[in-house]
Design an enzyme around this catalytic site. Sequence first.
Site, PDB file in Angstrom:
ATOM      1  N   GLY A 155      36.025  -4.948   6.158  1.00 31.76           N
ATOM      2  CA  GLY A 155      35.915  -3.508   5.993  1.00 31.76           C
ATOM      3  C   GLY A 155      36.933  -3.369   4.781  1.00 31.76           C
ATOM      4  N   ASP A 205      36.067  -0.308   7.706  1.00 33.61           N
ATOM      5  CA  ASP A 205      35.057   0.548   7.024  1.00 33.61           C
ATOM      6  C   ASP A 205      34.045   1.267   8.057  1.00 33.61           C
ATOM      7  OD1 ASP A 205      34.037  -2.214   7.720  1.00 33.61           O
ATOM      8  OD2 ASP A 205      32.155  -1.362   7.068  1.00 33.61           O
ATOM      9  N   THR A 224      30.459  -6.218  14.207  1.00 33.26           N
ATOM     10  CA  THR A 224      30.538  -5.019  14.376  1.00 33.26           C
ATOM     11  C   THR A 224      28.933  -4.764  14.772  1.00 33.26           C
ATOM     12  OG1 THR A 224      31.908  -4.163  12.495  1.00 33.26           O
ATOM     13  CG2 THR A 224      30.078  -3.014  12.597  1.00 33.26           C
ATOM     14  N   THR A 251      28.583  -4.061   7.626  1.00 34.95           N
ATOM     15  CA  THR A 251      29.450  -4.733   8.465  1.00 34.95           C
ATOM     16  C   THR A 251      30.075  -5.930   7.246  1.00 34.95           C
ATOM     17  OG1 THR A 251      29.137  -6.771   9.690  1.00 34.95           O
ATOM     18  CG2 THR A 251      27.141  -6.033   8.694  1.00 34.95           C
TER      19      THR A 251
HETATM   20  N1  ASP Z   1      33.561  -3.986   9.066  1.00 34.86           N
HETATM   21  C1  ASP Z   1      34.384  -4.278  10.511  1.00 34.86           C
HETATM   22  C2  ASP Z   1      35.713  -3.931  10.299  1.00 34.86           C
HETATM   23  O1  ASP Z   1      36.283  -4.300   8.945  1.00 34.86           O
HETATM   24  C3  ASP Z   1      34.223  -5.640  10.893  1.00 34.86           C
HETATM   25  C4  ASP Z   1      32.864  -6.090  10.818  1.00 34.86           C
HETATM   26  O2  ASP Z   1      31.867  -5.535  10.442  1.00 34.86           O
HETATM   27  O3  ASP Z   1      32.731  -7.429  11.185  1.00 34.86           O
HETATM   28  O4  ASP Z   1      36.505  -3.356  10.895  1.00 34.86           O
END
Ligand code: ASP
Length: 303
Positions: free
Chosen positions: A225, A202, A171, A222
Amino acid sequence: MDKIAIAVHGGASENYSFLQEHQKEFEEGMAQAIKKGYSILEKGGSALDAVEETVAILEDNPLFNAGRGSALNCQGEVEMDASIMSGKDLRAGSVSMVRTVKNPVHLARLVMEKTRHVFLSGYGALEIAKKHEVEIEAESYFITPYQYEMYQTLNRLETLEDIQKKKLKGTVGAVALDMQGNLAAATSTGGTSNCLPGRIGDSCVIGAGCYANNTSCAVSGTGEGEYLIRNVVGHTISMMVEFDMPLQEACDYVIHERHKQLNGEMGVIAVNKHGDFGISFNTEIMKRAWQSSSQKMQIRLFD
Ligand code: ASP
């Protein structure tokens, strides 16, 4: 000069060979993003503009899982989430399940400024993009060889458990403090590799992967999520700072202590009105960089 500060992240995750092989390019990508945001702040620009433009740079960089280079879901499609929040007046904009929009973070800002809503998804978000002539790209623009390979690899794995063990994610996000003392945060993602179609993480959930409040701090998250949402990570850190916990302590407490019960993988970057940073993660690595009027640019990819 009044204090200015900016931090960015390019995702918290396990260490992976693609990152090791392209370390230099990843570092350059982080540096380019920080430079863009910092130059906006240096000229007296707003924290909101700085986080938006910084995140847009990382969305355009195919190495990062946001915009071009987004992870593919289990049907081989790209669906992106993004959000932005202004700490001055608590205005916020979010989009989810967005396809073909080159920079979802610009669309999130439009939702915040041009609609009476906070959160738009799917076709409704695309309508706003078209109305405001946001740049659109073909679906193929977003798919990079690396993410396509990931998709194929995960599809070859036998069980759901095997796929979940891989925990592939990434992310991008930014937090900033401007000369006027205003804070802002923005986050953008292609989500988790091989997730179900329609899955929302998230990154577009205000209070989870993105939060900003001038009275406390700005946070971008990050990681998995599902856990950031259930722990309301961004808002919880903000509340702890509001009740006088130092920013770094609040980040560490939420990521390492409060979170033990759920035990998901996550990381955060945060900044407060004094230009202090909070950076914490419980994953092997988190790509991150920061710069302020009292600290020159720092870039870390690994420990
Ligand atoms: N937080 C992001 C999600 O769950 C993915 C990530 O941050 O790696 O979509």
